[in-house]
Design an enzyme around this catalytic site. Structure first.
Site, PDB file in Angstrom:
ATOM      1  N   CYS A 115      -2.244 -12.052 -54.639  1.00  0.00           N
ATOM      2  CA  CYS A 115      -1.745 -13.530 -54.574  1.00  0.00           C
ATOM      3  C   CYS A 115      -1.181 -14.222 -55.386  1.00  0.00           C
ATOM      4  O   CYS A 115      -0.976 -15.324 -55.277  1.00  0.00           O
ATOM      5  CB  CYS A 115      -3.548 -13.641 -54.968  1.00  0.00           C
ATOM      6  N   HIS A 153      -5.132 -20.589 -58.736  1.00  0.00           N
ATOM      7  CA  HIS A 153      -5.460 -19.395 -57.838  1.00  0.00           C
ATOM      8  C   HIS A 153      -6.383 -19.878 -57.599  1.00  0.00           C
ATOM      9  O   HIS A 153      -7.219 -20.122 -58.719  1.00  0.00           O
ATOM     10  CB  HIS A 153      -4.808 -18.551 -58.297  1.00  0.00           C
ATOM     11  N   ASN A 213     -10.484 -17.360 -51.017  1.00  0.00           N
ATOM     12  CA  ASN A 213      -9.642 -17.211 -51.753  1.00  0.00           C
ATOM     13  C   ASN A 213      -8.820 -16.424 -50.586  1.00  0.00           C
ATOM     14  O   ASN A 213      -8.802 -16.062 -49.992  1.00  0.00           O
ATOM     15  CB  ASN A 213      -9.934 -15.376 -52.815  1.00  0.00           C
TER      16      ASN A 213
HETATM   17  N1  COA Z   1     -24.859 -11.337 -52.595  1.00  0.00           N
HETATM   18  C1  COA Z   1     -25.498 -10.752 -53.320  1.00  0.00           C
HETATM   19  N2  COA Z   1     -25.665  -9.892 -54.051  1.00  0.00           N
HETATM   20  C2  COA Z   1     -24.250  -9.573 -54.265  1.00  0.00           C
HETATM   21  C3  COA Z   1     -23.344  -9.775 -53.929  1.00  0.00           C
HETATM   22  C4  COA Z   1     -23.512 -10.797 -52.549  1.00  0.00           C
HETATM   23  N3  COA Z   1     -22.183 -11.165 -52.018  1.00  0.00           N
HETATM   24  N4  COA Z   1     -22.224  -8.893 -54.408  1.00  0.00           N
HETATM   25  C5  COA Z   1     -22.380  -8.259 -54.824  1.00  0.00           C
HETATM   26  N5  COA Z   1     -24.022  -9.067 -55.201  1.00  0.00           N
HETATM   27  C6  COA Z   1     -24.896  -7.818 -56.286  1.00  0.00           C
HETATM   28  C7  COA Z   1     -24.580  -6.497 -56.533  1.00  0.00           C
HETATM   29  O1  COA Z   1     -24.530  -5.496 -55.186  1.00  0.00           O
HETATM   30  C8  COA Z   1     -24.533  -6.519 -57.543  1.00  0.00           C
HETATM   31  O2  COA Z   1     -26.339  -6.191 -58.000  1.00  0.00           O
HETATM   32  P1  COA Z   1     -27.099  -5.032 -58.366  1.00  0.00           P
HETATM   33  O3  COA Z   1     -27.237  -5.958 -59.294  1.00  0.00           O
HETATM   34  O4  COA Z   1     -28.228  -5.111 -57.916  1.00  0.00           O
HETATM   35  O5  COA Z   1     -26.119  -3.482 -58.365  1.00  0.00           O
HETATM   36  C9  COA Z   1     -25.011  -8.111 -58.484  1.00  0.00           C
HETATM   37  O6  COA Z   1     -25.008  -8.493 -57.202  1.00  0.00           O
HETATM   38  C10 COA Z   1     -24.110  -8.205 -59.408  1.00  0.00           C
HETATM   39  O7  COA Z   1     -22.634  -7.143 -59.104  1.00  0.00           O
HETATM   40  P2  COA Z   1     -21.678  -7.377 -59.921  1.00  0.00           P
HETATM   41  O8  COA Z   1     -19.878  -7.296 -58.992  1.00  0.00           O
HETATM   42  O9  COA Z   1     -21.292  -7.034 -60.881  1.00  0.00           O
HETATM   43  O10 COA Z   1     -21.497  -9.130 -60.364  1.00  0.00           O
HETATM   44  P3  COA Z   1     -20.704 -10.435 -60.526  1.00  0.00           P
HETATM   45  O11 COA Z   1     -21.355 -11.256 -61.362  1.00  0.00           O
HETATM   46  O12 COA Z   1     -19.236  -9.812 -61.483  1.00  0.00           O
HETATM   47  O13 COA Z   1     -19.127 -10.983 -59.959  1.00  0.00           O
HETATM   48  C11 COA Z   1     -17.442 -11.116 -58.566  1.00  0.00           C
HETATM   49  C12 COA Z   1     -18.917 -10.290 -58.491  1.00  0.00           C
HETATM   50  C13 COA Z   1     -16.670 -10.320 -57.142  1.00  0.00           C
HETATM   51  C14 COA Z   1     -18.500 -12.422 -57.804  1.00  0.00           C
HETATM   52  C15 COA Z   1     -16.829 -11.712 -59.884  1.00  0.00           C
HETATM   53  O14 COA Z   1     -16.978 -10.161 -60.418  1.00  0.00           O
HETATM   54  C16 COA Z   1     -15.178 -12.283 -59.328  1.00  0.00           C
HETATM   55  O15 COA Z   1     -15.492 -13.640 -59.374  1.00  0.00           O
HETATM   56  N6  COA Z   1     -13.873 -11.126 -59.483  1.00  0.00           N
HETATM   57  C17 COA Z   1     -12.958 -11.972 -59.396  1.00  0.00           C
HETATM   58  C18 COA Z   1     -12.488 -11.608 -58.329  1.00  0.00           C
HETATM   59  C19 COA Z   1     -11.971 -12.175 -57.896  1.00  0.00           C
HETATM   60  O16 COA Z   1     -11.930 -13.548 -57.494  1.00  0.00           O
HETATM   61  N7  COA Z   1     -10.666 -11.805 -57.526  1.00  0.00           N
HETATM   62  C20 COA Z   1      -9.162 -11.692 -56.534  1.00  0.00           C
HETATM   63  C21 COA Z   1      -8.421 -11.811 -58.016  1.00  0.00           C
HETATM   64  S1  COA Z   1      -6.572 -12.568 -56.994  1.00  0.00           S
END
Ligand code: COA
Length: 325
Positions: free
Chosen positions: A112, A252, A282
């Protein structure tokens, strides 16, 4: 040292839209979850188009904006991790479409942060070749490497292209500075393992999850905010500026919560932050030039404005750049 300028800017997104409602039909997710966790409402996705098609359309717009022809280009630098093929490189497919052989062309993979890495390479090419006209383009057919059965990643990404033309001739914006950094020890947190020499494809073996984006979302989130905030402050300090001097901040576009945390850490006025993640998700390397091009088109940038760009991606890689319009 010569000054480096952006002569033209352009972007392109494929026509097909994949909404959160569409994703609700594909995996166990909801518009509410995606919106509150990421800010994304929809993303554009390729059907038949490839990375070089996206790059080509964005490049044509940047060339037109600069008043140049493809044959005026001296170099093509394509930032991508989803090239049409590994050999030839993605830029070769683009060069063929632009019809500008024997212009040298090559790819940069910094995930990215790819556009800012390519911008730094483009700046170097301009400094060593004062007559250079460098096409710095970023494009991702990213959904070709997204696992649409993995709800934790498939809701996040989209496809797009964005391009600028760099040269030493005065143009619409001066590239005042670029900083790029990386930490390879954190690579496993955001990766596509399959297909490289560490995990070579084997004839007859099925394609499995490792051929698609895999990510430890929470860890990535933490590092993204910290690294982007730190590099912005480092760049501002080098330029003897504070965040108050920035007229438009273009981070970004990965996730609205990352952007909000970063805005707060940098003590920036929210009205000065450009956000389009809701429309595109993204788009990896294409995210910054897509946002820059849209901000310009929407007249959010005026003559004299200082625009701060920052990105973070797999590697980990991160970078920032200051533009003076
Ligand atoms: N829909 C519904 N539930 C979802 C889901 C979706 N699309 N994706 C994950 N979940 C669930 C998980 O399974 C988890 O359930 P559980 O508690 O029963 O195990 C719960 O949601 C929380 O998951 P988690 O991964 O801890 O969520 P989070 O609050 O960290 O949010 C992201 C996930 C990916 C949105 C967040 O971590 C994030 O934004 N990370 C950065 C990602 C990014 O931008 N990367 C690129 C950078 S270049």
């Amino acid at each position: 040292m010569s000054k480096i300028y952006i002569q033209g800017i352009g972007h392109y997104v494929p026509a097909k839209i994949l909404s959160n409602q569409d994703l609700e039909q594909m995996v166990d997710t909801s518009d509410e979850w995606i919106t509150t966790r990421t800010g994304i409402k929809k993303r554009h996705v390729v059907e038949k188009e490839t990375c070089s098609d996206l790059a080509y359309q964005a490049s044509l717009k940047a060339l037109e904006d600069a008043g140049l022809k493809a044959t005026d280009l001296t170099h093509i630098v394509l930032a991508t991790f989803t090239p049409d093929t590994y050999v030839p490189n993605g830029a070769s497919h683009l060069q063929k479409k632009l019809g500008c052989a024997p212009t040298p062309c090559f790819d940069i993979n910094a995930a990215c942060t790819g556009f800012l890495y390519a911008l730094e390479v483009g700046r170097g090419l301009c400094l060593t070749n004062p007559k250079a006209k460098v096409l710095v383009v970023a494009a991702e057919a990213l959904t070709s490497r997204v696992n649409f059965t993995d709800r934790s990643t498939c809701v996040l990404f989209g496809d797009a292209g964005g391009a600028v033309i760099l040269s030493t001739e005065p143009g619409k914006a001066e590239v005042k500075n670029i900083l790029i950094q990386a930490d390879g020890s954190l690579g496993d947190l955001l990766t596509i393992k399959g297909g490289g020499s560490a995990y070579p494809p084997k004839l007859g073996e099925p394609i499995d999850e490792k051929y698609f984006v895999e990510m430890q979302g929470r860890e990535v989130f933490k590092y993204a905010v910290r690294s982007m905030a730190d590099i912005c402050l480092e760049l501002l300090a080098k330029e003897n500026l504070s965040s108050k001097d920035i007229d438009l901040f273009i981070p970004h576009q990965a996730n609205i919560r990352i952007i909000e945390a970063l805005t707060k850490k940098l003590n920036l006025d929210v009205d000065k932050v450009f956000i389009n993640v809701q429309n595109y998700g993204n788009t990896s390397a294409a995210s910054i030039p897509l946002a820059l091009s849209e901000a310009f088109e929407q007249k959010k940038i005026k003559k004299g404005d200082k625009v701060l760009l920052v990105a973070f991606g797999g590697g980990f890689t991160w970078g920032a750049s200051l533009l003076q319009f």
